[in-house]
Design an enzyme around this catalytic site. Sequence first.
Site, PDB file in Angstrom:
ATOM      1  N   CYS A  54      21.286  15.305   2.307  1.00 11.45           N
ATOM      2  CA  CYS A  54      22.659  15.485   1.819  1.00 11.45           C
ATOM      3  C   CYS A  54      23.205  14.131   1.355  1.00 11.45           C
ATOM      4  O   CYS A  54      23.070  13.130   2.054  1.00 11.45           O
ATOM      5  CB  CYS A  54      23.538  16.060   2.929  1.00 11.45           C
ATOM      6  SG  CYS A  54      25.221  16.388   2.355  1.00 11.45           S
ATOM      7  N   CYS A  58      28.555  11.619   6.406  1.00  8.09           N
ATOM      8  CA  CYS A  58      29.220  12.013   7.644  1.00  8.09           C
ATOM      9  C   CYS A  58      28.494  11.411   8.858  1.00  8.09           C
ATOM     10  O   CYS A  58      27.298  11.669   9.063  1.00  8.09           O
ATOM     11  CB  CYS A  58      29.265  13.528   7.754  1.00  8.09           C
ATOM     12  SG  CYS A  58      29.828  14.302   6.218  1.00  8.09           S
ATOM     13  N   CYS A  61      26.323  13.567  11.303  1.00  7.91           N
ATOM     14  CA  CYS A  61      25.445  14.636  10.815  1.00  7.91           C
ATOM     15  C   CYS A  61      23.983  14.223  10.657  1.00  7.91           C
ATOM     16  O   CYS A  61      23.666  13.242   9.979  1.00  7.91           O
ATOM     17  CB  CYS A  61      25.970  15.165   9.488  1.00  7.91           C
ATOM     18  SG  CYS A  61      25.029  16.611   8.939  1.00  7.91           S
ATOM     19  N   CYS A  98      26.325  33.252   9.216  1.00  6.78           N
ATOM     20  CA  CYS A  98      26.898  32.079   8.556  1.00  6.78           C
ATOM     21  C   CYS A  98      25.805  31.227   7.926  1.00  6.78           C
ATOM     22  O   CYS A  98      24.907  30.735   8.607  1.00  6.78           O
ATOM     23  CB  CYS A  98      27.682  31.253   9.571  1.00  6.78           C
ATOM     24  SG  CYS A  98      28.366  29.773   8.827  1.00  6.78           S
ATOM     25  N   CYS A 129      29.590  34.633   6.134  1.00  9.25           N
ATOM     26  CA  CYS A 129      30.289  33.346   6.126  1.00  9.25           C
ATOM     27  C   CYS A 129      29.373  32.338   5.442  1.00  9.25           C
ATOM     28  O   CYS A 129      28.148  32.436   5.572  1.00  9.25           O
ATOM     29  CB  CYS A 129      30.593  32.893   7.557  1.00  9.25           C
ATOM     30  SG  CYS A 129      31.419  31.278   7.618  1.00  9.25           S
ATOM     31  N   CYS A 189      37.433  29.667   8.007  1.00 10.19           N
ATOM     32  CA  CYS A 189      36.888  29.183   9.270  1.00 10.19           C
ATOM     33  C   CYS A 189      36.998  27.668   9.210  1.00 10.19           C
ATOM     34  O   CYS A 189      36.335  27.028   8.384  1.00 10.19           O
ATOM     35  CB  CYS A 189      35.428  29.626   9.404  1.00 10.19           C
ATOM     36  SG  CYS A 189      34.599  28.889  10.828  1.00 10.19           S
ATOM     37  N   ARG A 261      36.340  29.265  18.429  1.00 13.77           N
ATOM     38  CA  ARG A 261      34.897  29.273  18.724  1.00 13.77           C
ATOM     39  C   ARG A 261      34.461  28.062  19.529  1.00 13.77           C
ATOM     40  O   ARG A 261      34.688  26.908  19.130  1.00 13.77           O
ATOM     41  CB  ARG A 261      34.082  29.370  17.433  1.00 13.77           C
ATOM     42  CG  ARG A 261      32.567  29.441  17.702  1.00 13.77           C
ATOM     43  CD  ARG A 261      31.730  29.760  16.470  1.00 13.77           C
ATOM     44  NE  ARG A 261      32.244  30.907  15.783  1.00 13.77           N
ATOM     45  CZ  ARG A 261      32.677  30.896  14.529  1.00 13.77           C
ATOM     46  NH1 ARG A 261      32.640  29.787  13.832  1.00 13.77           N
ATOM     47  NH2 ARG A 261      33.151  31.988  13.971  1.00 13.77           N
TER      48      ARG A 261
HETATM   49  N1  SAM Z   1      27.743  20.427   4.116  1.00 19.24           N
HETATM   50  C1  SAM Z   1      28.764  21.334   4.432  1.00 19.24           C
HETATM   51  C2  SAM Z   1      30.015  20.649   4.946  1.00 19.24           C
HETATM   52  O1  SAM Z   1      29.942  19.531   5.383  1.00 19.24           O
HETATM   53  O2  SAM Z   1      31.072  21.290   4.917  1.00 19.24           O
HETATM   54  C3  SAM Z   1      28.358  22.417   5.418  1.00 19.24           C
HETATM   55  C4  SAM Z   1      27.458  22.122   6.580  1.00 19.24           C
HETATM   56  S1  SAM Z   1      28.074  20.954   7.803  1.00 19.24           S
HETATM   57  C5  SAM Z   1      26.628  20.652   8.739  1.00 19.24           C
HETATM   58  C6  SAM Z   1      29.128  21.967   8.829  1.00 19.24           C
HETATM   59  C7  SAM Z   1      29.781  21.365  10.031  1.00 19.24           C
HETATM   60  O3  SAM Z   1      28.844  21.153  11.065  1.00 19.24           O
HETATM   61  C8  SAM Z   1      30.438  20.026   9.903  1.00 19.24           C
HETATM   62  O4  SAM Z   1      31.682  20.078   9.283  1.00 19.24           O
HETATM   63  C9  SAM Z   1      30.588  19.594  11.358  1.00 19.24           C
HETATM   64  O5  SAM Z   1      31.825  20.034  11.884  1.00 19.24           O
HETATM   65  C10 SAM Z   1      29.440  20.343  12.048  1.00 19.24           C
HETATM   66  N2  SAM Z   1      28.440  19.392  12.590  1.00 19.24           N
HETATM   67  C11 SAM Z   1      27.502  18.733  11.887  1.00 19.24           C
HETATM   68  N3  SAM Z   1      26.774  17.922  12.683  1.00 19.24           N
HETATM   69  C12 SAM Z   1      27.265  18.071  13.934  1.00 19.24           C
HETATM   70  C13 SAM Z   1      26.948  17.496  15.205  1.00 19.24           C
HETATM   71  N4  SAM Z   1      25.979  16.581  15.323  1.00 19.24           N
HETATM   72  N5  SAM Z   1      27.657  17.892  16.287  1.00 19.24           N
HETATM   73  C14 SAM Z   1      28.660  18.795  16.149  1.00 19.24           C
HETATM   74  N6  SAM Z   1      29.007  19.360  14.987  1.00 19.24           N
HETATM   75  C15 SAM Z   1      28.327  19.011  13.886  1.00 19.24           C
HETATM   76  C1  DTB Z   2      30.763  24.625  12.701  1.00 21.02           C
HETATM   77  O1  DTB Z   2      31.929  24.297  13.001  1.00 21.02           O
HETATM   78  N1  DTB Z   2      29.698  24.308  13.406  1.00 21.02           N
HETATM   79  C2  DTB Z   2      28.499  24.821  12.793  1.00 21.02           C
HETATM   80  C3  DTB Z   2      29.030  25.626  11.583  1.00 21.02           C
HETATM   81  N2  DTB Z   2      30.447  25.359  11.649  1.00 21.02           N
HETATM   82  C4  DTB Z   2      28.478  25.425  10.237  1.00 21.02           C
HETATM   83  C5  DTB Z   2      27.466  23.801  12.542  1.00 21.02           C
HETATM   84  C6  DTB Z   2      27.090  22.998  13.785  1.00 21.02           C
HETATM   85  C7  DTB Z   2      26.004  22.073  13.400  1.00 21.02           C
HETATM   86  C8  DTB Z   2      25.460  21.331  14.575  1.00 21.02           C
HETATM   87  C9  DTB Z   2      24.402  20.369  14.200  1.00 21.02           C
HETATM   88  C10 DTB Z   2      23.172  20.967  13.571  1.00 21.02           C
HETATM   89  O2  DTB Z   2      22.714  22.066  13.962  1.00 21.02           O
HETATM   90  O3  DTB Z   2      22.629  20.353  12.653  1.00 21.02           O
HETATM   91 FE1  SF4 Z   3      26.265  16.829   4.325  1.00 17.73          FE
HETATM   92 FE2  SF4 Z   3      26.196  16.987   6.975  1.00 17.73          FE
HETATM   93 FE3  SF4 Z   3      28.324  15.947   5.777  1.00 17.73          FE
HETATM   94 FE4  SF4 Z   3      27.835  18.611   5.537  1.00 17.73          FE
HETATM   95  S1  SF4 Z   3      28.337  17.501   7.411  1.00 17.73           S
HETATM   96  S2  SF4 Z   3      28.435  17.179   3.926  1.00 17.73           S
HETATM   97  S3  SF4 Z   3      25.582  18.573   5.548  1.00 17.73           S
HETATM   98  S4  SF4 Z   3      26.236  15.086   5.733  1.00 17.73           S
END
Ligand code: SAM
Ligand code: DTB
Ligand code: SF4
Length: 314
Positions: A54, A58, A61, A98, A129, A189, A261
Amino acid sequence: MPGIRHDWTLDEVRALFALPFPDLLFQAQVTHRAHFAADRVQVSRLISIKTGACPEDCAYCPQSAHHDTGLEKQRLLEVEAVVEAARQARATGASRFCMGAAWRGPAAHDFPTVLAMIEGVKGVGMETCASLGLLSAEQARQLKEAGLDYYNHNIDTSPEHYETIVKTRGFEDRLETLDHVREAGLSVCCGGIVGMGEKALDRARMLLTLANMPKHPESVPINLLIPIPGTPLAEAERPDPFDFVRTIATARILMPASLVRLSAGRQGMSDELQALCFLAGANSVFCGEKLLTAPNAAPERDESLFGRLGLSPM
Ligand code: SAM
Ligand code: DTB
Ligand code: SF4
């Protein structure tokens, strides 16, 4: 709806957070029971339709190309593989499917495939979703037309803390996409993450932002950071579990009719901590052994926990 407010003040939200724990939980329970059956929990299943690489940075992530997390990348999945996963999720009791993608936003050449996935999953008889990053107004309309029910787009933290967590986009960009999603008639959401080094004030400001939206998000995911080795937040200090419960309880009181949630991070929680979260008004979870890329609470463990607590799927 009576009792639903959109004019909360920061002082009011901070005062809720500061209540003695039993008083906060009591108030959350009263609110919860006025809107929901306290023994019912909505169950969603996640799938990562495109994994890793990506362009966004973030800090939390594992899928960001800016961090070396050793994650295996995966191109956009085939439509039929996603629809089959939805059938399986439905068979295990999930009501919502989702689809998450590691994108800044969907590219034009991928979008028809995503629309076909949504049509296919809708055909399985599940709520749909998607979590695809930033959207244009037109993309939001097309998603709605394809049968999408919910769009997940988290604000993640307070407006003030956001720029220390993400540099490749701004808080305002997130809000703009949320406007497009609402205008298209999709359900929202939207929630955030606890445990990214934020202060109590940031948690209050995050919830205040959600609660003062013209319409509350129908689903409010509260994630506990899963610290991923290789990300800048790998060594973030784990928050006091009671502060996590307080965040859930305050979300419940501020947004009485929304699903709150208990989202990422359940795998690392004790059964007792999860039970406290349900007492605080959480009434939705992700099921299945995996979230997007990280492990989730095991299905057998969830079955046992739901049984012992007398909870059943919504
Ligand atoms: N790329 C898209 C975005 O950022 O909106 C969708 C996927 S992103 C992985 C969705 C959500 O996953 C993020 O907004 C964050 O709240 C959650 N998330 C990602 N990594 C996480 C982590 N290590 N622990 C908890 N929540 C996480
Ligand atoms: C949200 O609030 N949590 C979900 C979903 N919306 C997309 C994602 C959690 C991701 C946790 C880290 C991972 O599995 O990579
Ligand atoms: Fe990309 Fe992860 Fe950020 Fe979503 S949360 S925009 S997947 S780096």
